[in-house]
Each structure stands twice: as structure tokens, then as C-alpha cells.
Design a protein around this motif. Structure first.
Motif, mmCIF file in Angstrom:
data_model
loop_
_atom_site.group_PDB
_atom_site.id
_atom_site.type_symbol
_atom_site.label_atom_id
_atom_site.label_comp_id
_atom_site.label_asym_id
_atom_site.label_seq_id
_atom_site.Cartn_x
_atom_site.Cartn_y
_atom_site.Cartn_z
ATOM 1 N N UNK A 113 -15.775 6.352 3.681
ATOM 2 C CA UNK A 113 -15.128 7.261 2.754
ATOM 3 C C UNK A 113 -13.926 7.854 3.487
ATOM 4 N N UNK A 114 -12.757 7.671 2.915
ATOM 5 C CA UNK A 114 -11.520 8.083 3.583
ATOM 6 C C UNK A 114 -10.625 8.819 2.596
ATOM 7 N N UNK A 115 -9.840 9.752 3.134
ATOM 8 C CA UNK A 115 -8.969 10.579 2.315
ATOM 9 C C UNK A 115 -7.547 10.577 2.868
ATOM 10 N N UNK A 116 -6.594 10.733 1.948
ATOM 11 C CA UNK A 116 -5.193 10.888 2.327
ATOM 12 C C UNK A 116 -4.555 11.887 1.384
ATOM 13 N N UNK A 117 -4.100 13.007 1.937
ATOM 14 C CA UNK A 117 -3.387 13.997 1.134
ATOM 15 C C UNK A 117 -1.915 13.593 1.023
ATOM 16 N N UNK A 118 -1.252 14.239 0.125
ATOM 17 C CA UNK A 118 0.191 14.016 -0.043
ATOM 18 C C UNK A 118 0.925 14.266 1.284
ATOM 19 N N UNK A 119 0.583 15.366 1.979
ATOM 20 C CA UNK A 119 1.234 15.684 3.250
ATOM 21 C C UNK A 119 0.941 14.617 4.304
ATOM 22 N N UNK A 120 -0.307 14.148 4.376
ATOM 23 C CA UNK A 120 -0.641 13.093 5.331
ATOM 24 C C UNK A 120 0.162 11.815 5.044
ATOM 25 N N UNK A 121 0.298 11.471 3.768
ATOM 26 C CA UNK A 121 1.059 10.275 3.385
ATOM 27 C C UNK A 121 2.516 10.420 3.810
ATOM 28 N N UNK A 122 3.107 11.548 3.507
ATOM 29 C CA UNK A 122 4.518 11.752 3.869
ATOM 30 C C UNK A 122 4.716 11.760 5.378
ATOM 31 N N UNK A 123 3.793 12.386 6.113
ATOM 32 C CA UNK A 123 3.891 12.423 7.569
ATOM 33 C C UNK A 123 3.758 11.032 8.173
ATOM 34 N N UNK A 172 -6.823 -0.489 9.106
ATOM 35 C CA UNK A 172 -5.536 -0.323 9.796
ATOM 36 C C UNK A 172 -4.428 0.030 8.811
ATOM 37 N N UNK A 173 -4.427 -0.626 7.659
ATOM 38 C CA UNK A 173 -3.420 -0.311 6.638
ATOM 39 C C UNK A 173 -3.591 1.111 6.128
ATOM 40 N N UNK A 174 -4.838 1.496 5.888
ATOM 41 C CA UNK A 174 -5.096 2.856 5.413
ATOM 42 C C UNK A 174 -4.594 3.882 6.427
ATOM 43 N N UNK A 175 -4.891 3.662 7.700
ATOM 44 C CA UNK A 175 -4.438 4.593 8.738
ATOM 45 C C UNK A 175 -2.907 4.661 8.773
ATOM 46 N N UNK A 176 -2.244 3.533 8.545
ATOM 47 C CA UNK A 176 -0.780 3.493 8.600
ATOM 48 C C UNK A 176 -0.124 4.339 7.517
ATOM 49 N N UNK A 177 -0.844 4.575 6.408
ATOM 50 C CA UNK A 177 -0.262 5.405 5.346
ATOM 51 C C UNK A 177 -0.870 6.799 5.303
ATOM 52 N N UNK A 178 -1.701 7.152 6.309
ATOM 53 C CA UNK A 178 -2.170 8.520 6.437
ATOM 54 C C UNK A 178 -3.636 8.786 6.150
ATOM 55 N N UNK A 212 0.843 -1.214 0.000
ATOM 56 C CA UNK A 212 0.000 0.000 0.000
ATOM 57 C C UNK A 212 0.871 1.254 0.000
ATOM 58 N N UNK A 213 2.015 1.201 0.636
ATOM 59 C CA UNK A 213 2.930 2.346 0.615
ATOM 60 C C UNK A 213 3.442 2.579 -0.803
#
Length: 183
Positions: free
Chosen positions: A167-177, A145-151, A116-117
Motif C-alpha cells: 500500500x503506497x501513497x503519493x500526495x500532490x506535494x510529493x509528486x511535484x517534489x 521503482x516507477x512509483x518511487x520516481x514519481x513520489x 506514469x508521470x
């Protein structure tokens, strides 16, 4: 030699519905793929499903390779045109995503998280991607759990025709953080 979790070991290629149909059939009909809702599909059904995706302007499927061998499926789509039309207010730069790791008799600890990463890094390689959108089944606790681990952060519970989803979202900044991935 790369290790099983080396991000450099992951590559992507376009999915060919006819060439990859039998391979995909084994993946999507496996008991671990229950949330794909394709357990009773035939090889021909799977080929038809992915031919429709291949023909769709706003939905794409790729095979993920680990050390050159098929290891996972990645789909990405425009959620304003596919899957989530009318279920949320899409923004420019939103990209929908699904992924499925191939079943194996020899699981490697951390492999699915590495996949997923790699999928997220691949999606964010496109500078037009601002945020990744997913809609996993509310009962799919492993993927939450996997989704939360990547932001990813859950925005709301939505009712889709085939399932209740988060429905879940991950921004570029959230992913990097969340991952410490290089920008």
C-alpha cells in the motif's frame, strides 16, 4: 513535432469496453502484464471486466494516447468503495490508480516513466485529488521503482484476496517534489 517523451504528447479518452476490448486483450494477456492477472482471459472476458468498470459509479478506465495512438491504460477509483475497502483508512481526496503500458517491439527508454508521470499529472488536475493510492504486488519491483520516481512512499504490506501488495501513497506535494512537475 513532439518527442516521444513530451508530456504534451499524452492525452486521455474514455475506454469503450466493446470497441477497445480486442486492443486491451492484447495488452492484458501479454507476458509483461502478468501482474494484471488476466493472462488467460478471452476477449469476451476482458470486455466483461471493463463493462463492469464502465458501469461502476466509483471505478473508471481510460485509454492513454501518445501522439493520438493508444499507448496505455489508466484506471482510477475511489479506494473507500473499490479495491481497498477495509484494508486501510481512506481519507477524503484519496484516488486509487492502476496503469498499464501497451507492449511494444520498439521500446523507448523512459517511456513508462513518462506515462506514469502523465497519469499522475492527470489525476492531480482534479483539485479534489489530495493523494493517489496504489497497491502493487510486492513482487513487481519494476513498478515499485516507477512509483518511487514519481513520489510514492510505501506505507505497509497488505494482504488482498488476489495478492500481497505494498500500500503506497503519493500526495500532490510529493509528486511535484519528485518530478519537478509544474503546479
Amino acid at each position: 513535432m513532439s518527442t516521444p517523451l513530451s508530456p504534451g504528447a499524452f492525452t486521455f479518452r474514455p475506454l469503450d469496453p466493446l470497441t477497445d476490448g480486442e486492443l486491451l486483450h492484447g495488452w492484458v494477456t501479454h507476458p509483461k502484464a502478468a501482474f494484471w492477472m488476466m493472462r488467460d482471459h478471452t476477449v469476451a472476458d476482458v470486455e466483461r471486466e471493463y463493462m463492469a468498470i464502465a458501469a461502476h459509479e466509483h471505478h473508471h478506465a481510460r485509454i492513454g494516447l501518445h501522439d493520438g495512438e493508444p499507448a496505455f491504460l489508466m484506471e482510477h477509483y475511489d479506494p473507500s468503495k473499490v479495491e481497498l475497502v477495509g484494508l486501510y483508512e481512506a481519507r477524503p481526496g484519496d484516488v486509487g490508480m492502476h496503469f498499464l503500458v501497451a507492449p511494444t517491439d520498439t521500446p523507448v527508454h523512459g517511456f513508462t516513466r513518462a506515462v506514469i508521470t502523465a497519469v499522475m499529472a492527470e489525476l492531480f488536475r482534479d483539485p479534489a485529488t489530495e493523494r493517489v493510492v496504489v497497491e502493487p504486488d510486492v513482487g513487481n519491483t519494476a513498478v515499485h521503482a516507477l512509483n518511487a520516481a514519481v513520489g510514492f512512499e510505501i506505507a505497509e504490506r497488505i494482504a488482498k484476496p488476489e495478492k500481497d501488495a505494498y500500500l503506497s501513497f503519493c500526495t500532490r506535494d510529493q509528486f511535484h517534489a519528485a518530478t519537478g512537475a509544474a503546479r
